[in-house]
Design an enzyme around this catalytic site. Structure first.
Site, PDB file in Angstrom:
ATOM      1  N   GLU A  87       0.826  -1.222   0.000  1.00 10.85           N
ATOM      2  CA  GLU A  87       0.000   0.000   0.000  1.00 10.85           C
ATOM      3  C   GLU A  87       0.850   1.257   0.000  1.00 10.85           C
ATOM      4  O   GLU A  87       0.446   2.289  -0.515  1.00 10.85           O
ATOM      5  CB  GLU A  87      -0.931   0.024   1.225  1.00 10.85           C
ATOM      6  CG  GLU A  87      -2.318  -0.447   0.913  1.00 10.85           C
ATOM      7  CD  GLU A  87      -3.342  -0.129   1.994  1.00 10.85           C
ATOM      8  OE1 GLU A  87      -2.997   0.420   3.054  1.00 10.85           O
ATOM      9  OE2 GLU A  87      -4.514  -0.450   1.765  1.00 10.85           O
ATOM     10  N   LYS A  93     -13.189   0.819  -2.590  1.00  9.18           N
ATOM     11  CA  LYS A  93     -14.104   1.034  -1.460  1.00  9.18           C
ATOM     12  C   LYS A  93     -15.330   1.818  -1.927  1.00  9.18           C
ATOM     13  O   LYS A  93     -16.462   1.530  -1.556  1.00  9.18           O
ATOM     14  CB  LYS A  93     -13.396   1.838  -0.358  1.00  9.18           C
ATOM     15  CG  LYS A  93     -12.604   1.008   0.650  1.00  9.18           C
ATOM     16  CD  LYS A  93     -11.939   1.932   1.670  1.00  9.18           C
ATOM     17  CE  LYS A  93     -11.854   1.339   3.044  1.00  9.18           C
ATOM     18  NZ  LYS A  93     -11.164   2.162   4.034  1.00  9.18           N
ATOM     19  N   HIS A 132       9.770 -26.123   1.272  1.00  8.47           N
ATOM     20  CA  HIS A 132       9.310 -27.323   0.584  1.00  8.47           C
ATOM     21  C   HIS A 132       8.169 -27.033  -0.377  1.00  8.47           C
ATOM     22  O   HIS A 132       7.501 -27.947  -0.845  1.00  8.47           O
ATOM     23  CB  HIS A 132       8.924 -28.380   1.619  1.00  8.47           C
ATOM     24  CG  HIS A 132      10.083 -28.762   2.478  1.00  8.47           C
ATOM     25  ND1 HIS A 132      10.986 -29.741   2.127  1.00  8.47           N
ATOM     26  CD2 HIS A 132      10.544 -28.223   3.635  1.00  8.47           C
ATOM     27  CE1 HIS A 132      11.936 -29.813   3.050  1.00  8.47           C
ATOM     28  NE2 HIS A 132      11.687 -28.902   3.978  1.00  8.47           N
TER      29      HIS A 132
HETATM   30  O1  LIG Z   1      -9.054   1.854   9.749  1.00 10.75           O
HETATM   31  P1  LIG Z   1     -10.007   1.954   8.608  1.00 10.75           P
HETATM   32  O2  LIG Z   1     -10.355   3.360   8.281  1.00 10.75           O
HETATM   33  O3  LIG Z   1     -11.221   1.107   8.844  1.00 10.75           O
HETATM   34  O4  LIG Z   1      -9.282   1.391   7.347  1.00 10.75           O
HETATM   35  C1  LIG Z   1      -8.919   0.033   7.224  1.00 10.75           C
HETATM   36  C2  LIG Z   1      -8.126  -0.142   5.957  1.00 10.75           C
HETATM   37  O5  LIG Z   1      -8.944   0.322   4.917  1.00 10.75           O
HETATM   38  C3  LIG Z   1      -8.402   0.352   3.612  1.00 10.75           C
HETATM   39  O6  LIG Z   1      -8.316  -0.905   3.090  1.00 10.75           O
HETATM   40  C4  LIG Z   1      -7.099   1.062   3.561  1.00 10.75           C
HETATM   41  O7  LIG Z   1      -6.498   0.901   2.333  1.00 10.75           O
HETATM   42  C5  LIG Z   1      -6.164   0.526   4.636  1.00 10.75           C
HETATM   43  O8  LIG Z   1      -4.979   1.275   4.636  1.00 10.75           O
HETATM   44  C6  LIG Z   1      -6.827   0.627   5.965  1.00 10.75           C
HETATM   45  O9  LIG Z   1      -5.944   0.136   6.928  1.00 10.75           O
END
Ligand SMILES: O=P(O)(O)OC[C@H]1O[C@H](O)[C@H](O)[C@@H](O)[C@@H]1O
Length: 434
Positions: free
Chosen positions: A274, A406, A295
């Site tokens: 990331e 997202k 292995h």
């Molecule tokens: O802590 P949050 O806001 O729930 O985010 C949880 C995760 O969400 C996404 O996948 C981001 O790319 C991550 O970097 C982050 O850790």
């Protein structure tokens, strides 16, 4: 944490980096270090994470978990940076904890979530909800499911829940509405760099781990940050990984030689992927485990394409166990050894086998796997990654590609108007059906 980059030198490996190129790279490391120190001093977004060993207050975390300190099990609801740091710490230190069972709900596979919830003794289980943004769909959905499971079992979840989130957002609203004990994700600390804050340490505190020792280990690593990779293990690692990638090692296989560090490799994968995967740049992290994956994957690492750096993590000391003697002559050599000696020999042999085939590899040594050393490892690899980000010239602390998916997901579920969701209906298909 010590780092040995000898097997990444051009005299050993191909791709490899020559001593002269390393000296040259060290000038860039000096500049990058200056930038990092400035960012830390100004508390800039991301760089602030490297201040956590001094900023995190273990007493505050312990006070928040006090109401559930006697629980038998802890279910952590979070994903990515809000789960992997905590999981790395409690998995690494499991043998040293107070026996609290830990479960991390970092997926929304319904069958798996249900199985976990059904197996937990809910009346003796605490809930640790972690989301920096307070908006992550998976985390919020799982929390709602967990809440309902507690309610159905007649257990008051509000008495058993600790929340770690930002200053505002939907999760903060829930905290206020139900007056839940809560901690705040520090400003300027992206999730994947938050292991040394409440994000990673609530679970450790519930399991009875020594938070001070974790933070002291991290602070000691912070002391090593300096303007030369030859004086700083973290920078030696970050600079070498970067240099190897530039020379064709686009894959970085993280191979701890300890079962307890298997989750650490997952944490590292998020950190590296990331942080560095931007602008068509970055090095692909893959996860493996010594000795098990000798292995399964070693054949590829030693004889496949020359596009990999192998990173070993080796604890120098660990509890040992004798191998019993046997009546079979051909196996008598095993009876003279211990499992630890066998593990060590396998490590040495694997490292040498890669070097003998001119495959670049780096050794990261820990004294052992304890609270201090895990703090040191997490901090060291974060600093390595921040340095690598400077060398690549990418925006280390953002993750726009993840945010894109997202938004598309929320759009699909009717959680708002997101044009990203249109890409799903516009998909090109060429199906081969049964
Ligand atoms: O802590 P949050 O806001 O729930 O985010 C949880 C995760 O969400 C996404 O996948 C981001 O790319 C991550 O970097 C982050 O850790």
């Amino acid at each position: 944490m010590n780092v040995d980059i000898g097997n990444a030198l051009g005299s050993v490996a191909s791709p490899g980096i020559s001593r002269a190129a390393l000296e040259h790279l060290d000038e860039q490391v000096a500049d990058a270090h200056e930038r990092i120190e400035r960012g830390m001093a100004n508390g800039e977004h991301g760089y602030e994470a490297l201040n956590l060993p001094e900023r995190t207050d273990p007493d505050k975390i312990r006070a928040a978990v006090e109401p559930v300190a006697d629980c038998d099990a802890l279910v952590t609801v979070g994903i990515g940076g809000s789960a992997l740091g905590a999981a790395t710490i409690v998995d690494a230190l499991e043998e040293r904890g107070d026996g609290t069972e830990t479960v991390f709900l970092d997926n929304v596979d319904p069958e798996w979530v249900t199985a976990h919830l059904e197996a937990l003794p809910l009346e003796a289980t605490a809930i640790n909800v972690v989301s920096r943004s307070g908006t992550t769909a998976e985390t919020l959905a799982n929390f709602l499911v967990v809440r309902e499971a507690f309610e159905s079992a007649g257990v008051d979840w509000t008495e058993r829940t600790i929340v770690t989130t930002g200053e505002s957002g939907p999760l903060r609203d829930l905290v206020d509405r139900h007056d839940l004990p809560s901690l705040t994700v520090p400003d300027g600390v992206p999730g994947r760099y938050a292991a040394l804050s409440a994000v990673g340490l609530v679970a450790a505190a519930v399991c009875g781990h020594d938070l001070e020792a974790i933070l002291e280990g991290a602070a000691a690593e912070r002391e090593t940050l300096s303007g030369s990779l030859f004086d700083c293990p973290a920078y030696a690692y970050g600079a070498t990984a970067y240099a190897l990638d530039q020379r064709g090692a686009g894959t970085n296989a993280m191979v701890p030689y300890a079962e307890s560090l298997e989750t650490y490799a997952e944490w590292f994968a998020q950190l590296w992927a990331e942080s560095l995967g931007k602008d068509d740049l970055g090095q692909t992290p893959v996860r493996a485990l010594g000795v098990t994956d000798q292995h399964s994957q070693l054949q590829l690492y030693r004889a496949g394409p020359r596009d990999k750096l192998v990173t070993f993590v080796r604890p120098l000391e660990a509890p040992d166990r004798e191998i019993p003697a046997t009546e079979v002559d051909d196996l008598s050599y095993l009876g003279d050894a211990t499992l630890g000696e066998l593990l060590d020999a396998e490590f040495e042999a694997t490292e040498a086998s890669l070097a003998a085939a001119s495959r670049p590899n780096v050794r990261i040594e820990l004294e052992c796997v304890d609270a201090d050393e895990i703090g040191s490892l997490l901090y060291g690899m974060e600093a390595a990654c921040v340095l690598a980000g400077e060398l690549y010239g990418v925006d280390t602390f953002e993750q726009p590609a993840v945010e894109w998916a997202k938004k598309a997901t929320r759009g699909l579920l009717g959680g708002g108007e997101f044009e990203e969701a249109n890409a799903v209906t516009e998909k090109t298909t060429l199906r081969v059906d049964h």
